[in-house]
Motif scaffolding. Structure first.
Motif, PDB file in Angstrom:
ATOM      1  N   VAL A 182       0.811  -1.215   0.000  1.00 29.99           N
ATOM      2  CA  VAL A 182       0.000   0.000   0.000  1.00 29.99           C
ATOM      3  C   VAL A 182       0.846   1.266   0.000  1.00 29.99           C
ATOM      4  O   VAL A 182       0.405   2.335  -0.429  1.00 29.99           O
ATOM      5  CB  VAL A 182      -0.961  -0.030   1.225  1.00 29.99           C
ATOM      6  N   TYR A 183       2.101   1.152   0.423  1.00 32.10           N
ATOM      7  CA  TYR A 183       2.991   2.320   0.508  1.00 32.10           C
ATOM      8  C   TYR A 183       3.287   2.922  -0.862  1.00 32.10           C
ATOM      9  O   TYR A 183       3.683   4.089  -0.965  1.00 32.10           O
ATOM     10  CB  TYR A 183       4.315   1.921   1.177  1.00 32.10           C
ATOM     11  N   PHE A 184       3.084   2.121  -1.916  1.00 26.16           N
ATOM     12  CA  PHE A 184       3.413   2.595  -3.263  1.00 26.16           C
ATOM     13  C   PHE A 184       2.196   3.135  -4.011  1.00 26.16           C
ATOM     14  O   PHE A 184       2.314   3.598  -5.138  1.00 26.16           O
ATOM     15  CB  PHE A 184       4.065   1.458  -4.072  1.00 26.16           C
ATOM     16  N   ASP A 185       1.031   3.084  -3.361  1.00 25.19           N
ATOM     17  CA  ASP A 185      -0.208   3.617  -3.948  1.00 25.19           C
ATOM     18  C   ASP A 185      -0.327   5.094  -3.576  1.00 25.19           C
ATOM     19  O   ASP A 185      -0.616   5.445  -2.432  1.00 25.19           O
ATOM     20  CB  ASP A 185      -1.412   2.832  -3.414  1.00 25.19           C
ATOM     21  N   GLU A 186      -0.078   5.959  -4.567  1.00 23.88           N
ATOM     22  CA  GLU A 186      -0.088   7.406  -4.284  1.00 23.88           C
ATOM     23  C   GLU A 186      -1.476   7.923  -3.919  1.00 23.88           C
ATOM     24  O   GLU A 186      -1.602   9.017  -3.345  1.00 23.88           O
ATOM     25  CB  GLU A 186       0.446   8.172  -5.500  1.00 23.88           C
ATOM     26  N   ASN A 187      -2.507   7.162  -4.241  1.00 19.07           N
ATOM     27  CA  ASN A 187      -3.884   7.611  -3.963  1.00 19.07           C
ATOM     28  C   ASN A 187      -4.373   7.142  -2.580  1.00 19.07           C
ATOM     29  O   ASN A 187      -5.462   7.530  -2.153  1.00 19.07           O
ATOM     30  CB  ASN A 187      -4.840   7.101  -5.042  1.00 19.07           C
ATOM     31  N   PHE A 188      -3.577   6.315  -1.923  1.00 15.95           N
ATOM     32  CA  PHE A 188      -3.994   5.794  -0.614  1.00 15.95           C
ATOM     33  C   PHE A 188      -3.930   6.923   0.422  1.00 15.95           C
ATOM     34  O   PHE A 188      -2.931   7.629   0.538  1.00 15.95           O
ATOM     35  CB  PHE A 188      -3.058   4.656  -0.194  1.00 15.95           C
ATOM     36  N   ASP A 189      -5.036   7.097   1.162  1.00 19.90           N
ATOM     37  CA  ASP A 189      -5.064   8.177   2.163  1.00 19.90           C
ATOM     38  C   ASP A 189      -5.438   7.670   3.559  1.00 19.90           C
ATOM     39  O   ASP A 189      -5.784   8.436   4.443  1.00 19.90           O
ATOM     40  CB  ASP A 189      -6.010   9.295   1.726  1.00 19.90           C
ATOM     41  N   GLY A 190      -5.395   6.341   3.736  1.00 21.41           N
ATOM     42  CA  GLY A 190      -5.740   5.768   5.036  1.00 21.41           C
ATOM     43  C   GLY A 190      -4.530   5.643   5.948  1.00 21.41           C
ATOM     44  O   GLY A 190      -3.474   6.250   5.725  1.00 21.41           O
ATOM     45  N   GLU A 191      -4.696   4.842   7.003  1.00 16.81           N
ATOM     46  CA  GLU A 191      -3.609   4.598   7.946  1.00 16.81           C
ATOM     47  C   GLU A 191      -2.736   3.456   7.430  1.00 16.81           C
ATOM     48  O   GLU A 191      -3.250   2.431   6.977  1.00 16.81           O
ATOM     49  CB  GLU A 191      -4.168   4.222   9.325  1.00 16.81           C
ATOM     50  N   TYR A 192      -1.443   3.641   7.520  1.00 17.14           N
ATOM     51  CA  TYR A 192      -0.523   2.590   7.080  1.00 17.14           C
ATOM     52  C   TYR A 192      -0.360   1.535   8.179  1.00 17.14           C
ATOM     53  O   TYR A 192      -0.579   1.822   9.359  1.00 17.14           O
ATOM     54  CB  TYR A 192       0.833   3.189   6.724  1.00 17.14           C
ATOM     55  N   PRO A 193      -0.010   0.313   7.795  1.00 15.30           N
ATOM     56  CA  PRO A 193       0.146  -0.763   8.795  1.00 15.30           C
ATOM     57  C   PRO A 193       1.173  -0.392   9.874  1.00 15.30           C
ATOM     58  O   PRO A 193       2.151   0.316   9.598  1.00 15.30           O
ATOM     59  CB  PRO A 193       0.643  -1.950   7.954  1.00 15.30           C
ATOM     60  N   THR A 194       0.922  -0.886  11.073  1.00 18.03           N
ATOM     61  CA  THR A 194       1.876  -0.620  12.176  1.00 18.03           C
ATOM     62  C   THR A 194       3.051  -1.593  12.134  1.00 18.03           C
ATOM     63  O   THR A 194       4.130  -1.277  12.622  1.00 18.03           O
ATOM     64  CB  THR A 194       1.172  -0.741  13.542  1.00 18.03           C
ATOM     65  N   GLU A 195       2.821  -2.772  11.553  1.00 14.28           N
ATOM     66  CA  GLU A 195       3.891  -3.755  11.452  1.00 14.28           C
ATOM     67  C   GLU A 195       4.677  -3.545  10.160  1.00 14.28           C
ATOM     68  O   GLU A 195       4.077  -3.371   9.094  1.00 14.28           O
ATOM     69  CB  GLU A 195       3.318  -5.177  11.472  1.00 14.28           C
ATOM     70  N   PRO A 196       5.995  -3.559  10.223  1.00 10.70           N
ATOM     71  CA  PRO A 196       6.806  -3.348   9.015  1.00 10.70           C
ATOM     72  C   PRO A 196       6.702  -4.537   8.057  1.00 10.70           C
ATOM     73  O   PRO A 196       6.505  -5.669   8.495  1.00 10.70           O
ATOM     74  CB  PRO A 196       8.226  -3.210   9.559  1.00 10.70           C
ATOM     75  N   PRO A 197       6.848  -4.299   6.762  1.00 13.30           N
ATOM     76  CA  PRO A 197       6.768  -5.390   5.775  1.00 13.30           C
ATOM     77  C   PRO A 197       8.110  -6.086   5.566  1.00 13.30           C
ATOM     78  O   PRO A 197       8.352  -6.684   4.522  1.00 13.30           O
ATOM     79  CB  PRO A 197       6.333  -4.653   4.498  1.00 13.30           C
TER      80      PRO A 197
END
Length: 588
Positions: A182-197
């Motif tokens: 999801v980090y690469f989706d420029e349109n994403f405006d929600g909360e990012y995961p708390t756990e690292p990928p």
């Protein structure tokens, strides 16, 4: 409590003045001929020209005035004009007894405590610590502890590298491997995961791969540079990944630094300086300090007295990107704002000396820092293998610091396998001994010099090594344990008696150097001076221990004196090794 040399110098100063000479010539030093005397004054040699007298005549006049002093067992003038001094046994014992009852072992704290920031560690996120990080960590830690012991307010900062191309390379490689994140989706405006990928192990594989690949593929490197620029411009997804990288990396770094007994007050990062850069750059422009040179913004830092070329300090690249110079200067701005320091010390590889010369000059010239603030560069040499080249693994790679700790610990455990101790006690002792082997092996060398890392020598329980120092401390602990087990009473109010043997005198003389050593180690940023002190004290004590009955001494007064002297030696040694970042086990 004054140093012995200060006390003797006061006596000589009064005698020089009484004899009609300037007291500035009454400088006292430790004798370089201990077979002749303990202390020496060469002032008559220097004064002879001013007073048009033979130096030996002047020295004899001063000695004549001091012959009745209780401070000296012997004071003589020797041609061509030396004044040789051996202090009296009572003078020495009185001094040692005063040390014994002092909370600081006779050390005078700083009259005017300073605020000091120490920049050491210098690790990069997403990369494991390797042997190249050892010296900065252990030297900086010792300088910090010594300054703090003297009463200064000290802030130790790890100053992590977290804002350069290495982050862009990791982001780019992650995007190639897991484009669905999801980090690469420029349109994403929600909360990012708390756990690292990713895990730290993943990062340790990803970064070297991406770095190597970028060197062979220009388009990949360009993509990584774009990712770096987007991160620094505030792209949300990249900032979230960057924060994951920091969190994972710092957790791993803290684990290794803890094993090294190295602690930082601040876990500041290169990126923390970013908010200060725009105003700093504007101030440089407005003040007329910065100008454009081939598209880049630079500050000239050369001086008329320079004997070598000092290039300009680049502030911004032609594309407007910042450099290490920029963030280091902005970090000085931040430190001035947060701490208003009297001194900032940088513990860095000596090969960076020109770089820091540029940064320091730029900071002064652009008024980022005032002339009243000291900027100190403590440059250290390289840790080399037996071949004289920078330390490598057998296959030619860079050895991880964690692996070095494990390897040395295994060697120490092997040497201790026949000890009559339970497993937990052996494991604890081995951990402390192996750390002493590594850190003392490093710190006992002058910081600016390269040295050979010799595991066999450093782990030896004999000679000028960390294990030998710890063994001496354990010996004093064992001695005091025997005293307690045998119900031998020692009067707290009794004194250490004047020495009755050369070995005991040597122990006392070694002890008197404590205050002088700590001050010199601080002023010169030289932990090796503490190592010299602890080795001399350990060596003299072990000779004294072997030549005299202590616990089994039938002379009660002498036994009590010996026990108190041994206890003082143990206390001083433990205090000293703490300044080196070491601990002694209870048994070895």
């Amino acid at each position: 409590m004054k140093k012995v040399i200060e006390i003797l110098q006061e006596e000589l100063s009064a005698a020089f003045e009484k004899a009609g000479y300037d007291k500035k010539y009454a400088k006292v030093g430790v004798s370089n001929r201990p077979d002749l005397c303990q202390y020496q004054c060469n002032g008559a040699l220097a004064a002879a020209k001013e007073y048009h007298k033979a130096p030996i005549q002047m020295a004899n006049e001063v000695v004549e005035l001091l012959n009745g002093s209780d401070s000296f067992k012997e004071i003589v003038a020797q041609a061509p004009g030396f004044i040789n001094m051996t202090v009296s046994d009572k003078f020495l014992a009185d001094y040692i007894n005063e040390m014994a009852v002092s909370e600081t072992l006779g050390l005078e704290k700083a009259e005017k405590p300073e605020t000091i920031v120490i920049d050491y560690g210098g690790a990069n996120v997403a990369k494991p610590l390797h042997v190249g990080h050892l010296r900065s960590a252990v030297i900086g830690e010792s300088i910090k502890r010594t300054a703090r012991y003297l009463g200064h307010k000290v802030v130790g900062d790890v100053h992590l590298g977290d804002w350069g191309l290495q982050i862009g390379l990791i982001i780019t490689e992650l995007k190639h491997r897991k484009p669905e994140l999801v980090y690469f989706d420029e349109n994403f405006d929600g909360e990012y995961p708390t756990e690292p990928p990713f895990t730290m192990s993943d990062l340790e594989e990803i970064y070297p791969y991406a770095s190597g690949y970028s060197k062979e593929h220009p388009e990949y490197k360009e993509e990584a540079q774009t990712a770096t620029a987007e991160l620094q411009s505030g792209r949300r997804g990249y900032l979230a990944l960057w924060q994951h990288i920091i969190n994972v990396s710092v957790a791993d770094l803290k684990k290794i630094y803890t094993k090294l007994n190295v602690e930082f007050d601040l876990w500041k990062k290169e990126s923390d300086a970013q908010p200060y850069i725009p105003q700093m750059v504007q101030d440089m422009k407005d003040g007329g300090y910065a100008h454009i040179d081939q598209g880049a913004l630079v500050v000239d830092v050369k001086e008329d007295t320079d004997t070598k070329e000092i290039p300009p300090c680049m502030i911004l690249k032609s594309n407007g990107a910042t450099l290490y110079n920029t963030t280091d200067l902005a970090t000085i701005v931040e430190r001035r704002k947060l701490f208003d320091p009297d001194e900032i010390i940088y513990v860095v590889d000596k090969r960076q000396s020109l770089y820091f010369e540029q940064v320091f000059r730029c900071a002064r010239k652009t008024k980022i820092i005032g002339e009243d603030v000291k900027l100190e560069f403590v440059g250290f040499g390289t840790m080399n293998g037996k071949d004289g080249k920078p330390f490598k693994t057998r296959d030619g790679g860079v050895l991880r610091l964690e692996k070095l700790l494990e390897d040395v610990n295994e060697q120490v455990l092997d040497k201790m396998k026949d000890r009559d101790m339970d497993k937990d006690m052996i494991d604890d002792a081995a951990a402390k001994i192996s750390l002493a082997a590594i850190k003392y092996g490093d710190l006992s060398n002058q910081a600016s010099k390269d040295y050979i890392f010799d595991v066999e020598r450093f782990t030896s329980f004999e000679g000028n090594t960390g294990p030998y120092i710890l063994y001496t401390i354990v010996r004093t602990k064992s001695l005091l344990a025997k005293v307690k087990a045998q119900n031998i009473t020692v009067d707290e109010n009794s004194a250490i008696e004047p020495a009755d043997s050369k070995s005991e005198t040597d122990v006392m003389l070694a002890l008197t150097k404590w205050s002088e050593t700590v001050n010199a180690a601080f002023e010169e940023h030289a932990p090796h001076k503490i190592c010299q002190f602890v080795y001399e004290l350990s060596d003299t004590f072990n000779k004294f221990y072997h030549e005299n009955k202590i616990v089994t001494n039938e002379n009660e007064k002498q036994r009590e004196s010996y026990i108190k002297l041994s206890a003082l030696v143990g206390k001083v040694l433990e205090t000293a090794i703490d300044l080196l970042g070491l601990e002694a086990p209870e048994r070895m």
